[in-house]
Structures are given as C-alpha cells and as structure tokens.
Scaffold this active site. Structure first.
Site, PDB file in Angstrom:
ATOM      1  CD  GLU A  84      -2.980  -1.009   2.247  1.00  0.00           C
ATOM      2  OE1 GLU A  84      -4.085  -1.384   2.080  1.00  0.00           O
ATOM      3  OE2 GLU A  84      -2.561  -0.676   3.496  1.00  0.00           O
ATOM      4  CB  CYS A 102       3.048   7.489   3.594  1.00  0.00           C
ATOM      5  SG  CYS A 102       3.727   6.419   4.703  1.00  0.00           S
ATOM      6  CB  CYS A 109       7.311  -4.908   8.431  1.00  0.00           C
ATOM      7  SG  CYS A 109       8.634  -4.331   9.634  1.00  0.00           S
ATOM      8  CB  CYS A 113       5.905  -2.595  15.914  1.00  0.00           C
ATOM      9  SG  CYS A 113       7.790  -2.033  15.636  1.00  0.00           S
ATOM     10  CB  CYS A 116       2.573  -2.026  13.369  1.00  0.00           C
ATOM     11  SG  CYS A 116       2.758  -1.832  11.604  1.00  0.00           S
ATOM     12  CD  GLU A 162      13.609  -0.068   9.690  1.00  0.00           C
ATOM     13  OE1 GLU A 162      12.870   0.111  10.684  1.00  0.00           O
ATOM     14  OE2 GLU A 162      14.507   0.661   9.348  1.00  0.00           O
ATOM     15  CB  SER A 193      10.330   6.426   9.397  1.00  0.00           C
ATOM     16  OG  SER A 193      10.056   5.982  10.619  1.00  0.00           O
ATOM     17  CB  SER A 216       9.340   4.369  15.055  1.00  0.00           C
ATOM     18  OG  SER A 216       9.046   4.747  13.737  1.00  0.00           O
ATOM     19  CG  HIS A 218       6.664   4.088  18.916  1.00  0.00           C
ATOM     20  ND1 HIS A 218       6.425   5.411  18.462  1.00  0.00           N
ATOM     21  CD2 HIS A 218       6.887   3.438  17.786  1.00  0.00           C
ATOM     22  CE1 HIS A 218       6.357   5.291  17.168  1.00  0.00           C
ATOM     23  NE2 HIS A 218       6.653   4.373  16.750  1.00  0.00           N
ATOM     24  CG  ASN A 292      -3.358   6.084  13.888  1.00  0.00           C
ATOM     25  OD1 ASN A 292      -4.071   7.164  14.194  1.00  0.00           O
ATOM     26  ND2 ASN A 292      -2.277   6.211  13.420  1.00  0.00           N
ATOM     27  CB  CYS A 335       1.184   6.015  11.987  1.00  0.00           C
ATOM     28  SG  CYS A 335       2.027   7.508  11.183  1.00  0.00           S
TER      29      CYS A 335
HETATM   30  S1  SF4 Z   1       5.910   0.032  12.939  1.00  0.00           S
HETATM   31 FE1  SF4 Z   1       6.910  -0.214  11.107  1.00  0.00          FE
HETATM   32  S2  SF4 Z   1       8.890  -1.225  11.851  1.00  0.00           S
HETATM   33 FE2  SF4 Z   1       7.179  -1.723  13.206  1.00  0.00          FE
HETATM   34  S3  SF4 Z   1       6.234  -3.658  12.305  1.00  0.00           S
HETATM   35 FE3  SF4 Z   1       5.062  -1.770  11.612  1.00  0.00          FE
HETATM   36  S4  SF4 Z   1       6.246  -1.460   9.611  1.00  0.00           S
HETATM   37 FE4  SF4 Z   1       7.485  -2.637  10.878  1.00  0.00          FE
END
Ligand code: SF4
Length: 349
Positions: A84, A102, A109, A113, A116, A162, A193, A216, A218, A292, A335
C-alpha cells in the site's frame, strides 16, 4: 535505473547511449509510463520496450479516498503480493500544493511491532528499487490524467516495512527521485523512518546527504520498548540513542522522533519526564501520535486530557512537541494501519 544506466543498457542492445537520458526524462520528469507516448524515440525502440516488457507499471488493485482527502492505493505486484501507498494532500503553500507520499519498502515487515498492522503479517520480501519508485511514478501518471501540474513534493518512507533493512534499494530510489533530470524532489523533502536499525543509522549518517531521518521511538524504557518493539532486543534503546546522537553530531541535522502515545502503556507523566531528560540539549523534532486503532493490537488511544497533560509536561521541561494530525484513519491509511490485501479487505465488503 539512473539515466547513465539506461544508456549503458541501451548501448549493449545496439541503441545510442543518449536515449537513456530521453527515456529517464519521459519516465521521471513527465511521468509517461507508456513507451508509445515517448515521441522522440524511434518506432523500433518504442516497440522493443513493449516487446521486451522493459517498463512494468504497478497495477492498482484498489484505491480508497478518505473524508480528509487522504488516498490509499493498494498495488498488486508481479508475484501477486500486495503493498500500500498513502497520498496526503495538504493546503496550498504559496502557489504549489504540498503532496506527500508515504511509500512502502517491503512486503510485510520482519520487525513485528505490537501496535502495527503490517508487523502482524510477517515478512515476505524486500521491494525492488523499481517497485519503490513505481509507487511515485504510477500515482503521478494517474493524477496527471486530470491535472497536468500534479507533482509529488514530499516523500516519507513510513509505509509498510523497515526502510533501513532494504537500504540499497531505498538509497537507489532516493537517487532516482532526487535526480535533476527527473522529478528533482529535494533531499530535504524526503524522510526515511526507522524503528531502530543501528547499522542502517550509522550508514545513513555517513551518506553526506540532506535526507531526513526519523526514529520511531515509542518508549523510553528498555523493557517496555522490547515488549512493544521486539527490534529493541537486538538493538537496545541505550545503544540506539548513541547512534542517533552520532547522527546529530556528524550531520547537525535534527532527528525527527515519533512517539505513538498508547493509553496506560507509555503515556505516564514519568514517561514524558524521561523523554524530556533524554533529549534535553539535543535538538529534535518530536511528533506525538495518539496511537491509531488497529484491531487485535490491544493498543488504545489515550484520552484528550492525558494527551494534553503529556504534552504539557514535555513543554514544562523544555521539550516542544507537535501532535501529529490524524490522516486517513477512516480508510485504515494512518500510521501503523497498512496491510496487504487479504487483511485489508476484512470488514470492507
Ligand atoms: S511499525 Fe514499522 S517497523 Fe514496526 S512492524 Fe510496522 S512497518 Fe515494521
């Protein structure tokens, strides 16, 4: 490919090298992705480009438009994988509208995380440079059908994946997107990022360019960060901050720091205090992002009052923060909400 590389390729196949520059300009400056429209090329070469399938535009599988104007594109890749891209139009600044894309850099990935959606899917593969640049080109080509002046002005590598784990392809994409004979997007308008890949940050520091780096972050506690971002087990916060400090000391470019605020997890005043302590006398751009909603992540958005208090605490300690404007949440384009097709179609029928 860069113009010289297209030229070399053509030369090896019996064409004059200068055609490389022409094709690059058609693609990257004009966003013409159909060789039949490259009118200064001889018919034989145009035909060869089609027959040899040298240009392979991405296929749009689905496009969604948010009520705030954000657009999300779902692309089908050659191997039937999906990625996407999110387009965010902003107010006109002077005479030109700012358009930020973006971009995704991987299918899925590997960093998983917890908050996500992409991380939930696991990792399939890196994108090629062509697939990264293609996201910009194909959206530009599509948009120019209605608006001759459409131009992507800003790029953020904050989509799926990433970027620093696909370093070479991302670097090459940046070289292409910033090339003066192409889209000529300014390096300062591009942001990469990372969730904290230290070798990638060190390499980025040594590039000698003006591309922006965003971290990032967090969490400001090792155990908490490791629980929500498993990458922290490999590259712990203490070492990560050292790498970021090396970046600042060598480049003198302000690091952007992203902090997704999660209710009851990292939104305590104590966290704000630690955050301000880490970055005192070290200038950064701090973006606070109320997390989010992602189904199954368990992360809740903090109440307005806790958000206000958190930002107030930072301010009181000398650290200014910007609360990131929420974009495209209604189409899962914000995000941490990007997914491949299978999951994104859930509940959308
Ligand atoms: S926040 Fe970024 S680095 Fe973390 S799992 Fe999602 S896409 Fe990967």
């Amino acid at each position: 490919m860069l113009p010289e590389e297209i030229g070399d390729y053509l030369q090896r196949h019996g064409h004059p090298k200068y055609r490389g520059k022409q094709i690059f300009a058609w693609l990257q400056a004009q966003a013409v992705v159909n060789s039949e429209e490259m009118t200064d090329l001889p018919q034989s070469l145009r035909k060869e480009i089609v027959e040899e399938k040298l240009l392979k535009p991405l296929q749009i599988e689905k496009k969604q438009i948010s009520r705030d104007g954000t657009e999300k594109y779902l692309w089908k890749l050659e191997d039937n994988e999906f990625i996407e891209t999110v387009l965010m139009p902003y107010q006109r600044q002077q005479s030109r509208q700012r358009v930020t894309l973006c971009l995704s850099t991987q299918v899925g990935c590997p960093l998983a995380c917890k908050f996500c959606a992409t991380g939930k899917e696991g990792f399939t593969r890196n994108l090629t440079t062509a697939e990264i640049v293609g996201q910009v080109l194909d959206i530009t080509a599509e948009k120019r059908k209605q608006d001759d002046d459409f131009k992507v002005t800003n790029i953020v590598f904050m989509g799926m994946g990433e970027p620093l784990l696909n370093y070479d392809a991302v670097k090459k994409a940046i070289q292409i997107l910033t090339h003066p004979q192409g889209q000529a997007i300014g390096q300062r308008r591009i942001t990469v990022s990372t969730a904290g890949i230290i070798p990638g940050i060190d390499r980025f520091t040594d590039e000698g360019w003006e591309v922006n780096l965003a971290l990032s972050l967090h969490a400001v506690d090792e155990a908490l960060r490791s629980a929500w971002m498993p990458v922290n087990q490999r590259y712990p916060l203490s070492a990560l901050l050292q790498a970021c400090k090396r970046y600042w000391e060598k480049t003198r470019r302000r690091l952007s720091v992203e902090y997704a605020l999660i209710a009851g997890v990292n939104d305590k005043l104590e966290d704000a205090k630690k955050l301000a302590h880490i970055f005192h006398r070290w200038p950064i751009h701090l973006n606070i992002i109320p997390v989010n909603p992602v189904q199954e992540s368990g992360a809740q958005r903090p109440a307005q009052e806790s958000l206000r208090k958190f930002v107030q605490e930072l301010k009181g300690r000398g650290l200014e923060a910007v609360i990131r404007e929420e974009r495209g949440t209604d189409i899962d384009a914000a995000c941490g909400q990007l997914r491949s097709k299978k999951q994104s179609e859930k509940g959308e029928a």
